[in-house]
Design a protein around this motif. Structure first.
Motif, PDB file in Angstrom:
ATOM      1  N   ARG A  77       4.623 -55.689 -31.828  1.00 12.99           N
ATOM      2  CA  ARG A  77       4.540 -56.599 -30.679  1.00 12.99           C
ATOM      3  C   ARG A  77       5.083 -57.982 -31.047  1.00 12.99           C
ATOM      4  O   ARG A  77       5.789 -58.617 -30.250  1.00 12.99           O
ATOM      5  N   THR A  78       4.742 -58.449 -32.251  1.00 17.45           N
ATOM      6  CA  THR A  78       5.253 -59.734 -32.708  1.00 17.45           C
ATOM      7  C   THR A  78       6.780 -59.738 -32.747  1.00 17.45           C
ATOM      8  O   THR A  78       7.425 -60.734 -32.368  1.00 17.45           O
ATOM      9  N   LEU A  79       7.343 -58.627 -33.179  1.00 14.89           N
ATOM     10  CA  LEU A  79       8.799 -58.517 -33.301  1.00 14.89           C
ATOM     11  C   LEU A  79       9.466 -58.115 -31.982  1.00 14.89           C
ATOM     12  O   LEU A  79      10.693 -58.011 -31.926  1.00 14.89           O
ATOM     13  N   LYS A  80       8.627 -57.850 -30.956  1.00 11.40           N
ATOM     14  CA  LYS A  80       9.126 -57.410 -29.650  1.00 11.40           C
ATOM     15  C   LYS A  80       9.902 -56.094 -29.764  1.00 11.40           C
ATOM     16  O   LYS A  80      10.953 -55.908 -29.149  1.00 11.40           O
ATOM     17  N   ILE A  81       9.348 -55.178 -30.553  1.00 10.23           N
ATOM     18  CA  ILE A  81       9.933 -53.847 -30.749  1.00 10.23           C
ATOM     19  C   ILE A  81       9.100 -52.823 -29.990  1.00 10.23           C
ATOM     20  O   ILE A  81       7.918 -52.621 -30.293  1.00 10.23           O
ATOM     21  N   PRO A  82       9.661 -52.148 -28.987  1.00  8.40           N
ATOM     22  CA  PRO A  82       8.919 -51.086 -28.306  1.00  8.40           C
ATOM     23  C   PRO A  82       8.653 -49.921 -29.261  1.00  8.40           C
ATOM     24  O   PRO A  82       9.596 -49.420 -29.901  1.00  8.40           O
ATOM     25  N   PRO A  83       7.415 -49.483 -29.410  1.00  7.42           N
ATOM     26  CA  PRO A  83       7.107 -48.381 -30.328  1.00  7.42           C
ATOM     27  C   PRO A  83       7.934 -47.125 -30.069  1.00  7.42           C
ATOM     28  O   PRO A  83       8.306 -46.419 -31.010  1.00  7.42           O
ATOM     29  N   LYS A  84       8.219 -46.844 -28.802  1.00  2.71           N
ATOM     30  CA  LYS A  84       8.968 -45.639 -28.465  1.00  2.71           C
ATOM     31  C   LYS A  84      10.411 -45.678 -28.960  1.00  2.71           C
ATOM     32  O   LYS A  84      11.108 -44.663 -28.949  1.00  2.71           O
ATOM     33  N   ASP A  85      10.868 -46.854 -29.407  1.00  2.00           N
ATOM     34  CA  ASP A  85      12.222 -46.947 -29.961  1.00  2.00           C
ATOM     35  C   ASP A  85      12.279 -46.477 -31.412  1.00  2.00           C
ATOM     36  O   ASP A  85      13.373 -46.360 -31.973  1.00  2.00           O
ATOM     37  N   ILE A  86      11.117 -46.221 -32.018  1.00  2.00           N
ATOM     38  CA  ILE A  86      11.093 -45.665 -33.378  1.00  2.00           C
ATOM     39  C   ILE A  86      11.337 -44.160 -33.276  1.00  2.00           C
ATOM     40  O   ILE A  86      10.572 -43.436 -32.645  1.00  2.00           O
ATOM     41  N   ARG A  87      12.400 -43.705 -33.878  1.00  2.00           N
ATOM     42  CA  ARG A  87      12.810 -42.297 -33.774  1.00  2.00           C
ATOM     43  C   ARG A  87      12.425 -41.457 -34.986  1.00  2.00           C
ATOM     44  O   ARG A  87      12.245 -40.246 -34.881  1.00  2.00           O
ATOM     45  N   VAL A  88      12.336 -42.101 -36.163  1.00  2.00           N
ATOM     46  CA  VAL A  88      12.123 -41.349 -37.407  1.00  2.00           C
ATOM     47  C   VAL A  88      11.046 -42.024 -38.249  1.00  2.00           C
ATOM     48  O   VAL A  88      11.023 -43.244 -38.387  1.00  2.00           O
ATOM     49  N   LEU A  89      10.147 -41.207 -38.815  1.00  2.00           N
ATOM     50  CA  LEU A  89       9.152 -41.670 -39.774  1.00  2.00           C
ATOM     51  C   LEU A  89       9.504 -41.100 -41.148  1.00  2.00           C
ATOM     52  O   LEU A  89       9.641 -39.884 -41.298  1.00  2.00           O
ATOM     53  N   LEU A  90       9.645 -41.972 -42.122  1.00  2.00           N
ATOM     54  CA  LEU A  90       9.890 -41.582 -43.505  1.00  2.00           C
ATOM     55  C   LEU A  90       8.746 -42.093 -44.368  1.00  2.00           C
ATOM     56  O   LEU A  90       7.969 -42.953 -43.949  1.00  2.00           O
ATOM     57  N   THR A  91       8.660 -41.607 -45.594  1.00  2.00           N
ATOM     58  CA  THR A  91       7.705 -42.165 -46.546  1.00  2.00           C
ATOM     59  C   THR A  91       8.309 -42.168 -47.930  1.00  2.00           C
ATOM     60  O   THR A  91       9.214 -41.381 -48.233  1.00  2.00           O
ATOM     61  N   ALA A 103       0.090 -39.436 -38.570  1.00  2.00           N
ATOM     62  CA  ALA A 103      -0.261 -38.682 -37.358  1.00  2.00           C
ATOM     63  C   ALA A 103      -0.411 -39.604 -36.159  1.00  2.00           C
ATOM     64  O   ALA A 103       0.087 -39.313 -35.063  1.00  2.00           O
ATOM     65  N   GLU A 104      -1.093 -40.742 -36.347  1.00  4.20           N
ATOM     66  CA  GLU A 104      -1.298 -41.673 -35.235  1.00  4.20           C
ATOM     67  C   GLU A 104       0.018 -42.337 -34.821  1.00  4.20           C
ATOM     68  O   GLU A 104       0.297 -42.476 -33.621  1.00  4.20           O
ATOM     69  N   MET A 105       0.832 -42.748 -35.795  1.00  3.15           N
ATOM     70  CA  MET A 105       2.106 -43.382 -35.453  1.00  3.15           C
ATOM     71  C   MET A 105       3.055 -42.389 -34.794  1.00  3.15           C
ATOM     72  O   MET A 105       3.834 -42.754 -33.907  1.00  3.15           O
ATOM     73  N   GLN A 106       2.980 -41.141 -35.202  1.00  2.00           N
ATOM     74  CA  GLN A 106       3.794 -40.116 -34.549  1.00  2.00           C
ATOM     75  C   GLN A 106       3.379 -39.967 -33.092  1.00  2.00           C
ATOM     76  O   GLN A 106       4.221 -39.841 -32.192  1.00  2.00           O
ATOM     77  N   LYS A 107       2.069 -40.007 -32.833  1.00  5.22           N
ATOM     78  CA  LYS A 107       1.562 -39.899 -31.464  1.00  5.22           C
ATOM     79  C   LYS A 107       1.964 -41.109 -30.633  1.00  5.22           C
ATOM     80  O   LYS A 107       2.351 -40.980 -29.461  1.00  5.22           O
ATOM     81  N   LEU A 108       1.906 -42.287 -31.226  1.00  9.43           N
ATOM     82  CA  LEU A 108       2.204 -43.521 -30.496  1.00  9.43           C
ATOM     83  C   LEU A 108       3.695 -43.719 -30.226  1.00  9.43           C
ATOM     84  O   LEU A 108       4.079 -44.377 -29.257  1.00  9.43           O
ATOM     85  N   THR A 109       4.535 -43.165 -31.097  1.00 11.13           N
ATOM     86  CA  THR A 109       5.977 -43.400 -30.995  1.00 11.13           C
ATOM     87  C   THR A 109       6.777 -42.195 -30.526  1.00 11.13           C
ATOM     88  O   THR A 109       7.868 -42.344 -29.980  1.00 11.13           O
ATOM     89  N   GLY A 110       6.254 -40.990 -30.776  1.00 11.77           N
ATOM     90  CA  GLY A 110       7.026 -39.782 -30.488  1.00 11.77           C
ATOM     91  C   GLY A 110       8.091 -39.522 -31.532  1.00 11.77           C
ATOM     92  O   GLY A 110       8.965 -38.659 -31.346  1.00 11.77           O
ATOM     93  N   ALA A 111       8.049 -40.231 -32.663  1.00 12.50           N
ATOM     94  CA  ALA A 111       9.071 -40.106 -33.698  1.00 12.50           C
ATOM     95  C   ALA A 111       8.949 -38.783 -34.445  1.00 12.50           C
ATOM     96  O   ALA A 111       7.889 -38.149 -34.484  1.00 12.50           O
ATOM     97  N   LYS A 112      10.050 -38.371 -35.058  1.00 16.27           N
ATOM     98  CA  LYS A 112      10.093 -37.191 -35.897  1.00 16.27           C
ATOM     99  C   LYS A 112       9.762 -37.566 -37.333  1.00 16.27           C
ATOM    100  O   LYS A 112      10.113 -38.651 -37.802  1.00 16.27           O
ATOM    101  N   VAL A 113       9.099 -36.661 -38.050  1.00 17.14           N
ATOM    102  CA  VAL A 113       8.776 -36.864 -39.456  1.00 17.14           C
ATOM    103  C   VAL A 113       9.801 -36.139 -40.318  1.00 17.14           C
ATOM    104  O   VAL A 113      10.007 -34.940 -40.180  1.00 17.14           O
ATOM    105  N   TRP A 114      10.444 -36.906 -41.206  1.00 15.06           N
ATOM    106  CA  TRP A 114      11.400 -36.336 -42.154  1.00 15.06           C
ATOM    107  C   TRP A 114      10.857 -36.574 -43.562  1.00 15.06           C
ATOM    108  O   TRP A 114      10.395 -37.672 -43.876  1.00 15.06           O
TER     109      TRP A 114
END
Length: 272
Positions: A77-91, A103-114
């Protein structure tokens, strides 16, 4: 600066106690800020979470603990980035302190886990198969398995996968090109191969060989900028305060200190 045995006291605790006894800094908010032109910090005071922004979607590296997503969302929110614009989760590694919020960030963003082939099973079973016996986290579906050396692309974003196993079987670093000080620079999201489990580990028989390989690879790299899975490992707060993340000498020192710790532990291994 580097504390190679940072996690060791936690690993000696019973798995169910680990999450409750994590250091306060792991859950402490930290200001979202820009590291490079399209790379932002969205993690906690200690757990490094990095947002890479692109014209066709964004990539989030690491999600911290299970209680980290609200802090990450506040940073977005501080960066004005819509969560749904996150497409990929990496670690960088499949440990609870870096994927507990997947799991929670995947639910909030709809991103794919690679994830890498060696860490994908840990993500799928919520850490049950972790050879270090760390506490569990909520399992997630892995949508794509990454190969060492492949180039991840998402629109105009490009990251090279560099396998750096040993901390976990599938620990990984990512290298990309960024704009820094008006020039093209390299930025490494490094997973330093700290030793957090026994080196004579029957559940991970290749750990010594994997660590040796990782040090060879990391010592061959010369990144201009570098950040790590733990903020303290790369002096993130100091660099943020100084407004400068360029630190090739600090990278070489951190890798050397980490390798020295590994070699010291290797020398005291009991004979087989």
């Amino acid at each position: 600066m580097l504390k190679p045995s940072y996690l060791l006291p936690l690993l000696l605790l019973a798995p169910q106690r680990v999450a409750a006894e994590t250091p306060a800094e792991w859950s402490k908010p930290y200001p979202a800020h820009r590291i490079a032109e399209n790379v932002c910090y969205v993690g906690t005071a200690e757990l490094g979470c990095y947002l890479i922004t692109g014209s066709q979607g964004h990539i989030l590296i690491n999600t911290g603990l299970a209680d980290s997503p609200p802090l990450i969302m506040a940073s977005l929110r501080t960066l004005k980035i819509p969560p749904k614009d996150i497409r990929v989760l990496l670690t960088n590694q499949a440990h609870f302190d870096h994927v507990g919020g997947f799991a929670e960030m995947q639910k909030l963003t709809g991103a794919k886990v690679w994830a890498t082939a060696a860490d994908a099973p840990l993500l799928r079973d919520g850490g049950v198969s972790d050879p270090g016996g760390l506490s569990r986290f909520k399992a997630v579906k892995v949508d794509r398995v990454l190969k060492d050396g492949e180039v991840i692309t998402l629109g105009d974003l490009s990251l090279t996968v560099i396998a750096t196993p040993g901390h976990t079987p599938g620990s990984v670093s990512y290298l990309m090109t960024v704009q820094g000080h008006g020039q093209k620079k390299t930025l490494l999201f490094v997973n330093l191969p700290t030793v957090v489990m026994p080196l004579n580990n029957a559940k991970y028989p290749s750990i010594v060989k994997d660590l040796e390989t990782s040090f060879v690879r990391l010592k061959a790299l010369r990144p201009d900028f570098w950040v790590a899975a733990h903020a303290s490992q790369c002096g993130l707060a100091e660099k943020h305060a100084a407004g400068n993340y360029e630190d090739p000498a600090g990278y070489a020192k951190a890798v050397a200190e980490c390798e020295a710790d590994f070699l010291a532990k290797l020398r005291v291994l009991p004979p087989e």
